[in-house]
Design an enzyme around this catalytic site. Structure first.
Site, short mmCIF file in Angstrom:
data_model
loop_
_atom_site.label_atom_id
_atom_site.label_comp_id
_atom_site.label_asym_id
_atom_site.label_seq_id
_atom_site.Cartn_x
_atom_site.Cartn_y
_atom_site.Cartn_z
N HIS A 178 0.33 2.97 -10.51
CA HIS A 178 -0.61 3.54 -9.53
C HIS A 178 0.15 4.35 -8.45
O HIS A 178 0.15 3.97 -7.28
CB HIS A 178 -1.37 2.38 -8.91
CG HIS A 178 -2.58 2.71 -8.11
ND1 HIS A 178 -2.58 3.50 -6.99
CD2 HIS A 178 -3.88 2.31 -8.25
CE1 HIS A 178 -3.79 3.59 -6.48
NE2 HIS A 178 -4.60 2.88 -7.24
N ARG A 220 0.85 -1.21 0.00
CA ARG A 220 0.00 0.00 0.00
C ARG A 220 0.87 1.25 0.00
O ARG A 220 1.31 1.74 1.06
CB ARG A 220 -0.91 0.01 1.21
CG ARG A 220 -1.73 1.28 1.34
CD ARG A 220 -2.80 1.40 0.31
NE ARG A 220 -3.84 0.39 0.48
CZ ARG A 220 -4.80 0.18 -0.41
NH1 ARG A 220 -4.80 0.87 -1.54
NH2 ARG A 220 -5.72 -0.74 -0.20
N GLU A 252 -2.10 8.63 -11.31
CA GLU A 252 -1.69 7.38 -11.95
C GLU A 252 -1.65 7.48 -13.47
O GLU A 252 -2.59 8.01 -14.07
CB GLU A 252 -2.67 6.28 -11.53
CG GLU A 252 -2.86 6.18 -10.03
CD GLU A 252 -4.17 5.51 -9.66
OE1 GLU A 252 -4.60 4.59 -10.40
OE2 GLU A 252 -4.76 5.91 -8.65
O1 TA6 Z 1 -6.87 4.09 -8.63
C1 TA6 Z 1 -7.98 4.35 -7.82
C2 TA6 Z 1 -8.52 3.01 -7.32
O2 TA6 Z 1 -9.01 2.23 -8.38
C3 TA6 Z 1 -9.58 3.31 -6.28
O3 TA6 Z 1 -10.88 3.02 -6.76
C4 TA6 Z 1 -9.16 2.44 -5.10
O4 TA6 Z 1 -9.76 1.18 -5.19
C5 TA6 Z 1 -7.65 2.41 -5.29
O5 TA6 Z 1 -7.48 2.25 -6.69
C6 TA6 Z 1 -6.91 1.40 -4.47
O6 TA6 Z 1 -7.17 0.10 -4.92
P1 TA6 Z 1 -6.52 -1.11 -4.09
O7 TA6 Z 1 -6.97 -2.35 -4.79
O8 TA6 Z 1 -5.03 -0.93 -4.10
O9 TA6 Z 1 -7.07 -0.95 -2.69
#
Ligand code: TA6
Length: 297
Positions: free
Chosen positions: A169, A72, A271
């Site tokens: 991301h 994370r 991202e």
């Molecule tokens: O990039 C935004 C997103 O798609 C949000 O909707 C949220 O779900 C975030 O990614 C984090 O996703 P994750 O699967 O890492 O918790």
């Protein structure tokens, strides 16, 4: 490959492999311009900072660092799908690349004194539960200097078309989410994934609630203007017509076990993505390059 073998084969000036959080194998890249750390798990850029600057990437203090779990923070590699799997919600969000163990294929210094690392993933490296799709080869190249370049090369090594969506991301460290502005999306169309509404960005982007926007055809550079940290982070993209901007705010932060309840204050995601209409399809032998370049202005 264990750390001794990694250091023997790929270690050297400014690059060493160490045991990181959760005993994950981590490449530490240090040179006269900057520092970065990359976990082989997920080919995950965990940190980056130019020399003399505060960390540019954000990492949750509650992140998992474990096989089969996404990290994370930093720069998760989302592939072969962005978001939830389109047909099977039981499959891992954002694909399996970020929870797979990648192989180091090259490391060294760049002509300008930076450091680079190249990691590879093919279907043999993917957890058993997620194999069976089209053959592919992913190569992730990370170059760390005063700027950070992350390039994901996707190759179709099979005999049929390879369809995917993807994202780099990136999580950025900010002083206070309520005080930052993001310039570069003015007048650009977006999908608000919170209510599936469409809109056009009016002025710079500011934050006062959960924000999850996919800008569907936007320019290649934006800037995070941070008055508290007194800096401007530039985020450039190539191989991507769409950018995703996300902050979970209070309620969603509380629902995520690997995200501190108050941590939304100190982060924002911008991202480089191939999502929605920018999802891609490669013919056999075809290659796509998705790239982001991050720096402090
Ligand atoms: O990039 C935004 C997103 O798609 C949000 O909707 C949220 O779900 C975030 O990614 C984090 O996703 P994750 O699967 O890492 O918790």
């Amino acid at each position: 490959m264990d750390l001794t073998a990694l250091n023997n084969e790929f270690g050297g000036e400014g690059i060493r492999f160490v045991s990181g959080p959760g005993n994950l194998a981590v490449a530490e890249m240090t040179n006269e311009h900057g520092h970065a750390e990359i976990a082989l798990h997920g080919a995950h850029v965990m940190s980056f900072a130019p020399v003399g600057a505060a960390p540019v990437l954000w990492m949750s203090r509650q992140s998992w660092f474990a096989p089969g779990k996404p990290i994370r923070g930093g720069i998760p590699v989302c592939w072969p799908w962005f978001g939830a799997h389109p047909n099977d919600p039981a499959l891992p969000g954002h694909g399996f690349a970020r929870i797979s163990e990648w192989q180091v294929v090259a490391a060294g210094t760049t002509r300008t004194g930076g450091s680079f690392l190249e990691l590879r993933l093919t279907e043999e490296d993917v957890p058993e539960a997620y194999r069976g799709g089209q053959p592919f080869e992913l190569l992730l190249r990370v170059e760390a200097a005063a700027t950070l370049r992350v390039a994901l090369r996707i190759k179709n090594t099979g005999m049929d078309k390879l369809e995917f969506s993807a994202a780099l991301h990136s999580y950025f460290s900010v002083g206070e989410i309520g005080n930052i502005k993001i310039a570069g999306f003015e007048g650009k169309c977006y999908l608000d994934t919170l209510d599936n509404s469409r809109g056009v960005q009016q002025g710079t982007l500011t934050f006062d609630a959960e924000t999850d926007l996919i800008f569907t055809d936007c320019g290649s550079v934006c800037h995070i203007e941070d008055p508290d940290l007194e800096r401007r982070i530039s985020v450039a993209r190539s191989g991507s017509r769409c950018a995703v901007v996300w902050n979970p705010w209070i309620e969603k932060s509380r629902r995520m076990p690997d995200f501190g309840d108050d941590e939304y204050h100190s982060m924002v995601c911008v991202e480089a993505a191939n999502a929605l209409d920018d999802a891609r399809s490669l013919a056999p032998g075809g290659v796509h390059l998705l790239e982001t370049v991050i720096g402090i202005a």
